[in-house]
Design an enzyme around this catalytic site. Structure first.
Site, PDB file in Angstrom:
ATOM      1  N   GLY A  13       0.792  -1.222   0.000  1.00 12.88           N
ATOM      2  CA  GLY A  13       0.000   0.000   0.000  1.00 12.88           C
ATOM      3  C   GLY A  13       0.826   1.275   0.000  1.00 12.88           C
ATOM      4  O   GLY A  13       1.852   1.391  -0.688  1.00 12.88           O
ATOM      5  N   ILE A  14       0.389   2.231   0.786  1.00  9.27           N
ATOM      6  CA  ILE A  14       1.041   3.546   0.834  1.00  9.27           C
ATOM      7  C   ILE A  14       2.492   3.390   1.289  1.00  9.27           C
ATOM      8  O   ILE A  14       3.402   4.015   0.734  1.00  9.27           O
ATOM      9  CB  ILE A  14       0.269   4.481   1.797  1.00  9.27           C
ATOM     10  N   THR A  86      -7.621  -1.053  10.346  1.00  5.71           N
ATOM     11  CA  THR A  86      -8.982  -0.638  10.706  1.00  5.71           C
ATOM     12  C   THR A  86      -9.717  -1.843  11.312  1.00  5.71           C
ATOM     13  O   THR A  86      -9.438  -2.992  10.953  1.00  5.71           O
ATOM     14  CB  THR A  86      -9.779  -0.166   9.469  1.00  5.71           C
ATOM     15  N   TYR A 147     -10.597   4.294  15.121  1.00  7.66           N
ATOM     16  CA  TYR A 147      -9.627   4.770  14.117  1.00  7.66           C
ATOM     17  C   TYR A 147      -9.501   6.297  14.155  1.00  7.66           C
ATOM     18  O   TYR A 147      -8.388   6.838  14.130  1.00  7.66           O
ATOM     19  CB  TYR A 147     -10.098   4.288  12.745  1.00  7.66           C
ATOM     20  N   LYS A 151      -6.116   8.319  15.015  1.00  2.56           N
ATOM     21  CA  LYS A 151      -5.516   9.193  13.999  1.00  2.56           C
ATOM     22  C   LYS A 151      -5.490  10.656  14.461  1.00  2.56           C
ATOM     23  O   LYS A 151      -4.565  11.405  14.117  1.00  2.56           O
ATOM     24  CB  LYS A 151      -6.263   9.049  12.673  1.00  2.56           C
ATOM     25  N   PRO A 177      -3.832  11.528   4.631  1.00  2.00           N
ATOM     26  CA  PRO A 177      -4.392  11.138   3.342  1.00  2.00           C
ATOM     27  C   PRO A 177      -5.911  11.068   3.415  1.00  2.00           C
ATOM     28  O   PRO A 177      -6.484  10.752   4.461  1.00  2.00           O
ATOM     29  CB  PRO A 177      -3.817   9.726   3.106  1.00  2.00           C
ATOM     30  N   TYR A 179      -9.037   9.313   0.781  1.00  2.00           N
ATOM     31  CA  TYR A 179      -9.188   7.941   0.290  1.00  2.00           C
ATOM     32  C   TYR A 179      -8.143   7.653  -0.786  1.00  2.00           C
ATOM     33  O   TYR A 179      -8.125   8.295  -1.827  1.00  2.00           O
ATOM     34  CB  TYR A 179     -10.602   7.723  -0.246  1.00  2.00           C
TER      35      TYR A 179
HETATM   36  N1  LIG Z   1      -5.635   3.770   2.162  1.00  2.00           N
HETATM   37  C1  LIG Z   1      -6.215   4.876   2.545  1.00  2.00           C
HETATM   38  O1  LIG Z   1      -7.139   5.372   1.891  1.00  2.00           O
HETATM   39  C2  LIG Z   1      -5.745   5.610   3.767  1.00  2.00           C
HETATM   40  C3  LIG Z   1      -6.328   6.837   4.055  1.00  2.00           C
HETATM   41  C4  LIG Z   1      -5.892   7.549   5.159  1.00  2.00           C
HETATM   42  C5  LIG Z   1      -4.891   7.029   5.954  1.00  2.00           C
HETATM   43  N2  LIG Z   1      -4.345   5.821   5.668  1.00  2.00           N
HETATM   44  C6  LIG Z   1      -3.286   5.333   6.539  1.00  2.00           C
HETATM   45  O2  LIG Z   1      -2.135   5.077   5.768  1.00  2.00           O
HETATM   46  C7  LIG Z   1      -1.397   3.997   6.354  1.00  2.00           C
HETATM   47  C8  LIG Z   1      -1.174   2.904   5.302  1.00  2.00           C
HETATM   48  O3  LIG Z   1      -2.441   2.462   4.837  1.00  2.00           O
HETATM   49  P1  LIG Z   1      -2.589   1.435   3.606  1.00  2.00           P
HETATM   50  O4  LIG Z   1      -3.893   1.705   2.983  1.00  2.00           O
HETATM   51  O5  LIG Z   1      -1.355   1.467   2.783  1.00  2.00           O
HETATM   52  O6  LIG Z   1      -2.682   0.040   4.410  1.00  2.00           O
HETATM   53  P2  LIG Z   1      -2.455  -1.448   3.926  1.00  2.00           P
HETATM   54  O7  LIG Z   1      -2.401  -1.529   2.429  1.00  2.00           O
HETATM   55  O8  LIG Z   1      -3.465  -2.247   4.669  1.00  2.00           O
HETATM   56  O9  LIG Z   1      -0.970  -1.774   4.487  1.00  2.00           O
HETATM   57  C9  LIG Z   1      -0.763  -1.693   5.863  1.00  2.00           C
HETATM   58  C10 LIG Z   1       0.687  -1.982   6.167  1.00  2.00           C
HETATM   59  O10 LIG Z   1       0.851  -1.868   7.598  1.00  2.00           O
HETATM   60  C11 LIG Z   1       1.401  -3.074   8.095  1.00  2.00           C
HETATM   61  N3  LIG Z   1       0.924  -3.344   9.442  1.00  2.00           N
HETATM   62  C12 LIG Z   1      -0.351  -3.457   9.884  1.00  2.00           C
HETATM   63  N4  LIG Z   1      -0.369  -3.745  11.200  1.00  2.00           N
HETATM   64  C13 LIG Z   1       0.937  -3.837  11.590  1.00  2.00           C
HETATM   65  C14 LIG Z   1       1.573  -4.128  12.810  1.00  2.00           C
HETATM   66  N5  LIG Z   1       0.880  -4.375  13.950  1.00  2.00           N
HETATM   67  N6  LIG Z   1       2.933  -4.147  12.846  1.00  2.00           N
HETATM   68  C15 LIG Z   1       3.648  -3.891  11.736  1.00  2.00           C
HETATM   69  N7  LIG Z   1       3.102  -3.596  10.548  1.00  2.00           N
HETATM   70  C16 LIG Z   1       1.752  -3.588  10.472  1.00  2.00           C
HETATM   71  C17 LIG Z   1       0.970  -4.141   7.115  1.00  2.00           C
HETATM   72  O11 LIG Z   1       1.828  -5.271   7.232  1.00  2.00           O
HETATM   73  P3  LIG Z   1       1.378  -6.700   6.599  1.00  2.00           P
HETATM   74  O12 LIG Z   1       1.580  -6.552   5.110  1.00  2.00           O
HETATM   75  O13 LIG Z   1       2.307  -7.658   7.211  1.00  2.00           O
HETATM   76  O14 LIG Z   1      -0.053  -6.899   6.955  1.00  2.00           O
HETATM   77  C18 LIG Z   1       1.119  -3.391   5.790  1.00  2.00           C
HETATM   78  O15 LIG Z   1       2.474  -3.380   5.373  1.00  2.00           O
HETATM   79  C19 LIG Z   1      -2.227   3.517   7.550  1.00  2.00           C
HETATM   80  O16 LIG Z   1      -1.756   4.126   8.727  1.00  2.00           O
HETATM   81  C20 LIG Z   1      -3.620   4.021   7.229  1.00  2.00           C
HETATM   82  O17 LIG Z   1      -4.389   4.200   8.379  1.00  2.00           O
HETATM   83  C21 LIG Z   1      -4.752   5.089   4.584  1.00  2.00           C
END
Ligand SMILES: NC(=O)c1ccc[n+]([C@@H]2O[C@H](COP(=O)([O-])OP(=O)(O)OC[C@H]3O[C@@H](n4cnc5c(N)ncnc54)[C@H](OP(=O)(O)O)[C@@H]3O)[C@@H](O)[C@H]2O)c1
Length: 241
Positions: A13-14, A86, A147, A151, A177, A179
């Protein structure tokens, strides 16, 4: 010598986009992840960025993991607190487990990750801490009391630590960020996305992970030393603060 950057949740992801962009900008990068070994191995194969598995909600695991990264690559000078989860549900149905998992992973991790690196950064008089918060920490979101609380906490953490570290050459900033097109958002049912989410985004599309990554590279730079305590909103115009 290239500075060392550590990205939590940096294999998908991000976070994966952030890790790749930092590497392209010349940093020595390490990517942490929590449990998805297959995704981490794939990422490592494609990028040659070393990956490290530990749970950011555990202080001991973070302390040990950071020791390993520093032994391999050198002192961490850029820390990107990106890992997040989440566990959505209406508050009146929320379990203590759903509350605690999100608070410990999305907010507790900022203490767990930052505390072990802060003394080194202070001693070296340089550091960049970049916390990935969320639009939903700024405005609240139905079904996300856990969440949104975590945040919003990330933003408070950012501001207070920025004050404490300003004189030590360490900047602390948050990115919120909106969505973004990752698995986290792809898990949202298609009709909910098309009918309820996209119409709220003035640019008319999801953000791309690379659009968050370029902001991280900007904040990590040596010449970004006057930018601290800020909250950078990247949400396609959905919520303006
Ligand atoms: N996507 C959005 O629209 C959005 C919007 C606003 C904010 N965010 C924030 O941006 C960040 C990244 O989001 P994303 O959408 O890229 O998420 P994602 O695709 O679900 O990836 C999450 C990453 O965090 C890791 N992770 C989760 N729990 C963990 C833990 N306990 N210890 C170590 N690593 C852990 C996961 O590891 P594994 O691969 O091993 O599971 C994965 O590498 C998050 O903080 C999220 O809240 C996202």
């Amino acid at each position: 010598m290239a500075r060392v950057a550590l990205v939590t949740g940096g294999t998908r992801g991000i976070g994966a986009s952030i890790a790749k962009a930092l590497k392209a900008a010349g940093y020595k990068v390490a990517a942490n992840y929590g449990g998805n070994d297959a995704a981490a191995e794939k990422f490592k194969g494609e990028t040659e960025i070393p990956v490290y598995k530990w749970d950011v909600s555990s202080f001991e695991a973070c302390t040990d993991g950071i020791k390993k990264v520093e032994a391999d690559l050198g002192p961490i000078e850029i820390l990107v607190n990106n890992a997040g989860i989440t566990r959505d549900t209406a508050f009146h149905k929320m379990s203590l487990e759903q509350w605690s998992a999100v608070i410990n992973t999305n907010l507790g991790s900022l203490f767990n990750m930052t505390r072990p690196v802060i003394e080194g950064m202070r001693a070296r008089k340089f550091g960049r801490i970049i916390n990935i918060s969320s639009i939903n920490g700024q405005k609240g979101q139905f079904g996300q009391v856990n969440y949104s609380a975590a945040k919003a906490g990330d933003i408070g953490f950012t501001k207070a630590l920025a004050l404490e570290t300003a004189k030590a050459g360490i900047t602390v900033n948050a990115i919120c960020p909106g969505y973004i097109n990752t698995e986290m958002v792809q898990a949202v049912p298609k009709d909910v996305l098309e009918k309820s989410i996209l119409p709220l985004i003035p640019v008319g599309r999801l953000g791309e992970p690379e659009e968050i990554a370029r902001a991280v590279v900007f904040l990590a730079a040596d010449d970004a030393g006057a930018i601290t305590g800020s909250t950078l909103t990247i949400n396609g115009g959905q919520y303006m603060v």
